[in-house]
Design a protein around this motif. Structure first.
Motif, PDB file in Angstrom:
ATOM      1  N   THR A  22       0.945  -1.258   0.001  1.00  0.00           N
ATOM      2  CA  THR A  22       0.116  -0.030   0.033  1.00  0.00           C
ATOM      3  C   THR A  22       0.805   1.266  -0.043  1.00  0.00           C
ATOM      4  OG1 THR A  22      -1.952   1.316   0.923  1.00  0.00           O
ATOM      5  CG2 THR A  22      -0.150   0.133   2.523  1.00  0.00           C
ATOM      6  N   TYR A  23       0.429   2.216  -0.560  1.00  0.00           N
ATOM      7  CA  TYR A  23       1.254   3.455  -0.689  1.00  0.00           C
ATOM      8  C   TYR A  23       0.024   4.850  -0.517  1.00  0.00           C
ATOM      9  CZ  TYR A  23       3.549   7.392  -2.794  1.00  0.00           C
ATOM     10  OH  TYR A  23       4.007   8.903  -3.005  1.00  0.00           O
ATOM     11  N   LEU A  24       0.476   5.557   0.236  1.00  0.00           N
ATOM     12  CA  LEU A  24      -0.446   6.752   0.457  1.00  0.00           C
ATOM     13  C   LEU A  24       0.584   7.924   0.858  1.00  0.00           C
ATOM     14  CD1 LEU A  24      -2.251   7.392   3.576  1.00  0.00           C
ATOM     15  CD2 LEU A  24      -0.521   5.331   3.580  1.00  0.00           C
ATOM     16  N   THR A  25      -0.187   9.068   0.631  1.00  0.00           N
ATOM     17  CA  THR A  25       0.423  10.448   1.002  1.00  0.00           C
ATOM     18  C   THR A  25      -0.168  11.084   1.990  1.00  0.00           C
ATOM     19  OG1 THR A  25       1.685  10.642  -1.093  1.00  0.00           O
ATOM     20  CG2 THR A  25       1.438  12.519  -0.091  1.00  0.00           C
ATOM     21  N   PHE A  26       0.278  11.849   2.846  1.00  0.00           N
ATOM     22  CA  PHE A  26      -0.616  12.807   3.525  1.00  0.00           C
ATOM     23  C   PHE A  26       0.281  14.074   4.147  1.00  0.00           C
ATOM     24  CE2 PHE A  26       1.130   9.740   6.691  1.00  0.00           C
ATOM     25  CZ  PHE A  26       1.562  10.427   7.906  1.00  0.00           C
ATOM     26  N   PHE A  27      -0.316  14.945   4.483  1.00  0.00           N
ATOM     27  CA  PHE A  27       0.365  16.082   4.837  1.00  0.00           C
ATOM     28  C   PHE A  27       0.200  16.388   6.372  1.00  0.00           C
ATOM     29  CE2 PHE A  27       0.069  20.726   5.735  1.00  0.00           C
ATOM     30  CZ  PHE A  27       1.271  21.124   4.892  1.00  0.00           C
ATOM     31  N   ALA A  28       1.359  16.613   6.949  1.00  0.00           N
ATOM     32  CA  ALA A  28       1.456  16.625   8.504  1.00  0.00           C
ATOM     33  C   ALA A  28       2.502  17.367   8.807  1.00  0.00           C
ATOM     34  CB  ALA A  28       1.353  15.299   8.969  1.00  0.00           C
ATOM     35  N   ASP A  29       2.421  17.529  10.077  1.00  0.00           N
ATOM     36  CA  ASP A  29       3.724  18.382  10.781  1.00  0.00           C
ATOM     37  C   ASP A  29       4.772  17.538  10.955  1.00  0.00           C
ATOM     38  OD1 ASP A  29       5.554  18.685  13.068  1.00  0.00           O
ATOM     39  OD2 ASP A  29       3.816  19.575  14.376  1.00  0.00           O
ATOM     40  N   GLU A  30       6.184  17.986  10.712  1.00  0.00           N
ATOM     41  CA  GLU A  30       7.381  17.092  10.468  1.00  0.00           C
ATOM     42  C   GLU A  30       7.776  16.013  11.834  1.00  0.00           C
ATOM     43  OE1 GLU A  30      10.726  20.070  12.150  1.00  0.00           O
ATOM     44  OE2 GLU A  30      10.391  19.927   9.657  1.00  0.00           O
ATOM     45  N   ASP A  31       6.836  16.430  13.097  1.00  0.00           N
ATOM     46  CA  ASP A  31       7.262  15.712  14.029  1.00  0.00           C
ATOM     47  C   ASP A  31       5.949  14.626  14.364  1.00  0.00           C
ATOM     48  OD1 ASP A  31       9.393  16.920  14.935  1.00  0.00           O
ATOM     49  OD2 ASP A  31       8.602  18.349  16.026  1.00  0.00           O
ATOM     50  N   THR A  32       5.332  14.525  13.315  1.00  0.00           N
ATOM     51  CA  THR A  32       4.071  13.637  13.671  1.00  0.00           C
ATOM     52  C   THR A  32       4.023  12.175  14.118  1.00  0.00           C
ATOM     53  OG1 THR A  32       1.566  13.175  12.449  1.00  0.00           O
ATOM     54  CG2 THR A  32       3.681  12.939  11.351  1.00  0.00           C
ATOM     55  N   TRP A  33       5.252  11.717  13.672  1.00  0.00           N
ATOM     56  CA  TRP A  33       5.758  10.249  13.960  1.00  0.00           C
ATOM     57  C   TRP A  33       6.326  10.035  15.354  1.00  0.00           C
ATOM     58  CZ3 TRP A  33       3.938   6.554  10.860  1.00  0.00           C
ATOM     59  CH2 TRP A  33       3.772   7.079   9.680  1.00  0.00           C
ATOM     60  N   LYS A  34       6.639  11.547  15.950  1.00  0.00           N
ATOM     61  CA  LYS A  34       7.635  11.203  17.244  1.00  0.00           C
ATOM     62  C   LYS A  34       6.863  10.576  18.414  1.00  0.00           C
ATOM     63  CE  LYS A  34      10.807  14.666  16.317  1.00  0.00           C
ATOM     64  NZ  LYS A  34      11.712  13.845  15.757  1.00  0.00           N
ATOM     65  N   ASP A  35       5.556  10.901  18.675  1.00  0.00           N
ATOM     66  CA  ASP A  35       4.908  10.154  19.878  1.00  0.00           C
ATOM     67  C   ASP A  35       4.752   8.713  19.609  1.00  0.00           C
ATOM     68  OD1 ASP A  35       4.865  12.550  21.260  1.00  0.00           O
ATOM     69  OD2 ASP A  35       3.065  12.855  20.602  1.00  0.00           O
ATOM     70  N   PHE A  36       4.345   8.214  18.578  1.00  0.00           N
ATOM     71  CA  PHE A  36       4.288   6.980  18.212  1.00  0.00           C
ATOM     72  C   PHE A  36       5.457   6.265  18.259  1.00  0.00           C
ATOM     73  CE2 PHE A  36       3.797   3.684  14.407  1.00  0.00           C
ATOM     74  CZ  PHE A  36       2.934   2.961  15.381  1.00  0.00           C
ATOM     75  N   GLY A  37       6.677   6.904  17.720  1.00  0.00           N
ATOM     76  CA  GLY A  37       8.078   6.173  17.760  1.00  0.00           C
ATOM     77  C   GLY A  37       8.050   6.062  19.296  1.00  0.00           C
TER      78      GLY A  37
END
Length: 132
Positions: A22-37
């Motif tokens: 699967t491939y997708l694109t989304f627009f978000a804050d550059e830190d969007t992955w930090k909490d999940f990480g």
């Protein structure tokens, strides 16, 4: 940049398991992955624990992604459930769900990569699930 000095941009995400990709694109804050990480880095806190990440809005026409790390048995075997919906109108609608089994240490490694990701310095993260 916003008032906190963070940048915004498009994230291009490709996720594969065997013949499923699967491939997708989304627009978000550059830190969007930090909490999940950070949460993945110390996953699991209990056998019943889950850690989730969502991007996009399921009730709009935007692409939607949900990742959820979970243990699937009492022995601590884990996986990441992937759910993607491109939210397009039929006949172009595409929804895909699958799970990627991974050792907990491998999931923790993904968490470390995401939690410490400096998008401006390195625009790409590659991770492959390790299973025994």
């Amino acid at each position: 940049m916003d008032e906190h000095g963070r940048g915004w941009g498009d994230f291009n995400v490709t996720i594969s398991k065997g013949e499923n990709t699967t491939y997708l694109t989304f627009f978000a804050d550059e830190d969007t992955w930090k909490d999940f990480g950070k949460e993945l880095s110390c996953f699991p806190t209990a056998v019943s624990a889950t850690v989730s990440f969502e991007a996009g809005i399921i009730d709009t026409s935007d692409s939607y992604l949900k990742l959820q790390a979970y243990c699937f048995d009492a022995y601590g075997h884990a996986a990441i459930h992937v759910s993607v919906d491109n939210r397009k109108l039929d006949p172009n609608r595409c929804k895909l769900e699958f799970s990627i089994p991974a050792e907990i240490a491998s999931i923790n490694r993904l968490g470390h990569l995401l939690g410490n990701w400096r998008v401006g310095n390195d625009p790409e993260i590659l991770w492959q699930a390790i299973t025994s």
